[in-house]
Design a protein around this motif. Structure first.
Motif, PDB file in Angstrom:
ATOM      1  N   ASP A   1       0.810  -1.362  -0.038  1.00 38.26           N
ATOM      2  CA  ASP A   1      -0.096  -0.037   0.052  1.00 38.26           C
ATOM      3  C   ASP A   1       0.739   1.500   0.213  1.00 38.26           C
ATOM      4  O   ASP A   1       0.434   2.323   0.309  1.00 38.26           O
TER       5      ASP A   1
ATOM      6  N   GLY B   1       2.657   3.421  -2.338  1.00 34.12           N
ATOM      7  CA  GLY B   1       3.045   4.049  -3.849  1.00 34.12           C
ATOM      8  C   GLY B   1       3.711   5.241  -3.729  1.00 34.12           C
ATOM      9  O   GLY B   1       4.407   5.712  -2.957  1.00 34.12           O
ATOM     10  N   SER B   2       3.552   6.032  -5.002  1.00 34.49           N
ATOM     11  CA  SER B   2       4.247   7.261  -5.193  1.00 34.49           C
ATOM     12  C   SER B   2       3.831   8.443  -4.206  1.00 34.49           C
ATOM     13  O   SER B   2       4.752   9.026  -3.871  1.00 34.49           O
ATOM     14  N   LYS B   3       2.637   8.016  -3.469  1.00 34.97           N
ATOM     15  CA  LYS B   3       2.130   9.067  -2.539  1.00 34.97           C
ATOM     16  C   LYS B   3       2.935   8.650  -0.995  1.00 34.97           C
ATOM     17  O   LYS B   3       2.427   9.453  -0.264  1.00 34.97           O
TER      18      LYS B   3
ATOM     19  N   GLY C   1       7.333   8.346  -2.929  1.00 32.59           N
ATOM     20  CA  GLY C   1       7.812   9.570  -3.948  1.00 32.59           C
ATOM     21  C   GLY C   1       8.543   8.663  -5.067  1.00 32.59           C
ATOM     22  O   GLY C   1       8.750   7.414  -4.701  1.00 32.59           O
ATOM     23  N   ARG C   2       8.332   9.494  -6.087  1.00 25.36           N
ATOM     24  CA  ARG C   2       8.755   8.577  -7.122  1.00 25.36           C
ATOM     25  C   ARG C   2      10.409   9.119  -7.605  1.00 25.36           C
ATOM     26  O   ARG C   2      10.636   9.671  -8.494  1.00 25.36           O
TER      27      ARG C   2
ATOM     28  N   MET D   1       5.158   1.652  -9.599  1.00 25.96           N
ATOM     29  CA  MET D   1       4.234   2.154  -8.513  1.00 25.96           C
ATOM     30  C   MET D   1       3.074   3.054  -9.265  1.00 25.96           C
ATOM     31  O   MET D   1       3.135   3.439 -10.408  1.00 25.96           O
ATOM     32  N   SER D   2       1.918   2.870  -8.660  1.00 22.92           N
ATOM     33  CA  SER D   2       1.004   3.827  -8.957  1.00 22.92           C
ATOM     34  C   SER D   2       0.839   4.726  -7.791  1.00 22.92           C
ATOM     35  O   SER D   2       1.662   4.640  -6.738  1.00 22.92           O
ATOM     36  N   GLU D   3      -0.112   5.616  -7.644  1.00 23.30           N
ATOM     37  CA  GLU D   3      -0.222   6.482  -6.519  1.00 23.30           C
ATOM     38  C   GLU D   3      -0.209   5.772  -5.148  1.00 23.30           C
ATOM     39  O   GLU D   3       0.482   6.153  -3.960  1.00 23.30           O
ATOM     40  N   GLU D   4      -1.072   4.829  -5.032  1.00 20.20           N
ATOM     41  CA  GLU D   4      -1.287   4.052  -3.813  1.00 20.20           C
ATOM     42  C   GLU D   4      -0.728   2.775  -3.770  1.00 20.20           C
ATOM     43  O   GLU D   4      -0.979   1.733  -2.918  1.00 20.20           O
ATOM     44  N   HIS D   5      -0.283   2.243  -4.854  1.00 21.89           N
ATOM     45  CA  HIS D   5       0.205   0.888  -5.019  1.00 21.89           C
ATOM     46  C   HIS D   5       1.796   0.884  -5.389  1.00 21.89           C
ATOM     47  O   HIS D   5       2.312   1.439  -6.072  1.00 21.89           O
TER      48      HIS D   5
ATOM     49  N   LEU E   1       6.018  13.978   2.500  1.00 24.44           N
ATOM     50  CA  LEU E   1       4.606  13.406   2.027  1.00 24.44           C
ATOM     51  C   LEU E   1       3.732  13.125   3.324  1.00 24.44           C
ATOM     52  O   LEU E   1       2.738  12.635   3.151  1.00 24.44           O
TER      53      LEU E   1
END
Ligand SMILES: Cc1ncc(COP(=O)(O)O)c(C=O)c1O
Length: 393
Positions: free
Chosen positions: A288, A290-292, A295-296, A323-327, A358
């Protein structure tokens, strides 16, 4: 041999895993307090041994509480990048360097409006920034010391031509209540593994040495020469002329810092606690974070092809490959570990400063005990309150 029905373990039932941090929701940054203490102590000891002034950059932790720990261990003051960071840190520090050009009347006013108890220094590289700051300092009737920023190889900010830097120092001297306080530079272009930094450090030594000699000839011998970063931290004393250093990342460290050998893996104090939320697609597990949460951020200073966005504390061979935002997608191709849904993992992020920024809160753990937490008080820009206050004034 066929397994009997009773002994076969259905694959959709997870093996119960003891989770010491079960009270914490995820994703969440957690800091190993023993590692944090070690990182703080090591830097303070190094500064003391080499008679260097340690002025940590607080952009990494953005927490007055951690800043107070740095000051307690002998830091001469703090370094900030934004006016909001400086405002928040003035709760605990009476000596602050803003290592960022205060361009624009509003920003300059905000900087000059910092608590008068703070001895303020600002690093800048242009006549515009100096003039904006001088006007704001005059209006606020406060002295501000100014470091002239040199470009010694990073090519971000800083004057590359020494004569221009000398001219700016003169302009500052003539712009009371500003005073020329010294020179600043940031060796952010040196991100190689620590044992491959020699060529760039040699070039840095030579260009800094030349600049210092020229300043001296011009009758402007700088009292302070401020440099330093985490990747070059343990070489700071080998750069003649440097009087203070401003590492930021060292307080937590991260995957980049460990990969280049500027810290050991067990000096990485901050990890992101995450939960495995899916193993449905073969060859990977999904967390759980991801990028949020992570960070990417690329892994800097290494040339590995399949670098990913973080690696697992407990299974270093496993990286966050996508990554996705939350994955966050864990690559299981190089491990025999088979995570189950609900299992917790800890990710060492590529670049820790972004992770902190973040989040609202960071938890401090000692071993498996959650001992404390603190707000990331200086995250964001702090625009709301000052604008609201002005609007109602
Ligand atoms: C001007 C300046 N000084 C010091 C630092 C601290 O660098 P590090 O986090 O590598 O220690 C930074 C980092 O961005 C910086 O921009």
């Amino acid at each position: 041999m066929e397994e009997s029905e009773s002994s076969a373990k259905p694959i959709f039932f997870a093996t119960p895993v003891t989770d010491p941090f079960s009270d914490l929701e995820s994703p969440v940054p957690i800091v190993d307090l023993d590692r944090l203490d070690r990182n703080l102590d090591r830097a303070a000891r190094y500064a003391g041994e080499h008679r260097l002034a340690l002025r940590p950059h607080i952009k990494t932790h953005k927490s007055p509480r951690l800043a107070a720990e740095q000051l307690k261990r002998g830091a001469v003051g703090l370094t900030c990048a934004t006016p909001f960071e400086a405002e928040v840190m003035s709760e605990v520090a009476n000596d602050i360097l803003l290592a960022y050009p205060p361009v624009g009347a509003r920003r300059a006013r905000r900087v000059a409006g910092l608590s008068e108890d703070v001895r303020l220094t600002v690093a800048l590289d242009s006549a515009t920034a100096a003039d904006d700051l001088a006007s704001a300092a005059r209006a606020a009737d406060r002295p501000i010391s100014v470091y002239v920023e040199l470009d010694l190889g990073m090519h971000r900010v800083g004057l590359p031509v020494v004569d221009d830097a000398i001219a700016l120092a003169r302009r500052i001297q003539d712009a009371k209540p500003l005073a020329f306080g010294g020179i600043a530079f940031y060796p952010g272009h040196i991100r190689e593994p620590v044992d491959s930094q020699d060529a760039k450090l040699d070039a840095l030594r030579s260009s800094l040495g030349e600049a210092l000699a020229r300043f001296e000839q011009a009758g402007l011998a700088p009292r302070a020469v401020s440099g330093g970063s985490t990747p070059t931290m343990w070489h700071t004393h080998e750069i003649p002329g440097v009087t203070e250093f401003r590492p930021g990342t060292y307080i937590f460290n991260d995957r980049t810092t460990a990969e280049i050998g500027a810290c050991d893996w067990d000096d990485c104090a901050l990890t992101v606690l995450a939960t495995v939320v899916s193993t449905a697609v073969p060859g990977q597990a999904v967390i759980d974070a991801g990028s949020k949460a992570l960070g990417r951020e690329p892994l800097r200073g290494t040339s590995g092809a399949d670098e990913g966005f973080g690696s697992l504390l407990e299974h270093p061979e496993v990286v966050v490959k996508g990554m996705s935002e939350e994955h966050g997608l864990l690559d299981l191709s190089r491990t025999t570990w088979r995570p189950v849904v609900g299992e917790r993992v800890r990710v060492i992020p590529n670049h820790v400063c972004i992770v902190v920024h973040l989040n609202d809160v960071v938890f401090g753990v000692r071993g498996t005990t959650v001992e404390t937490s603190w707000p990331v008080a200086a995250r964001g820009r702090g625009y709301g309150a000052p604008l609201g206050a002005e609007a109602t004034a």
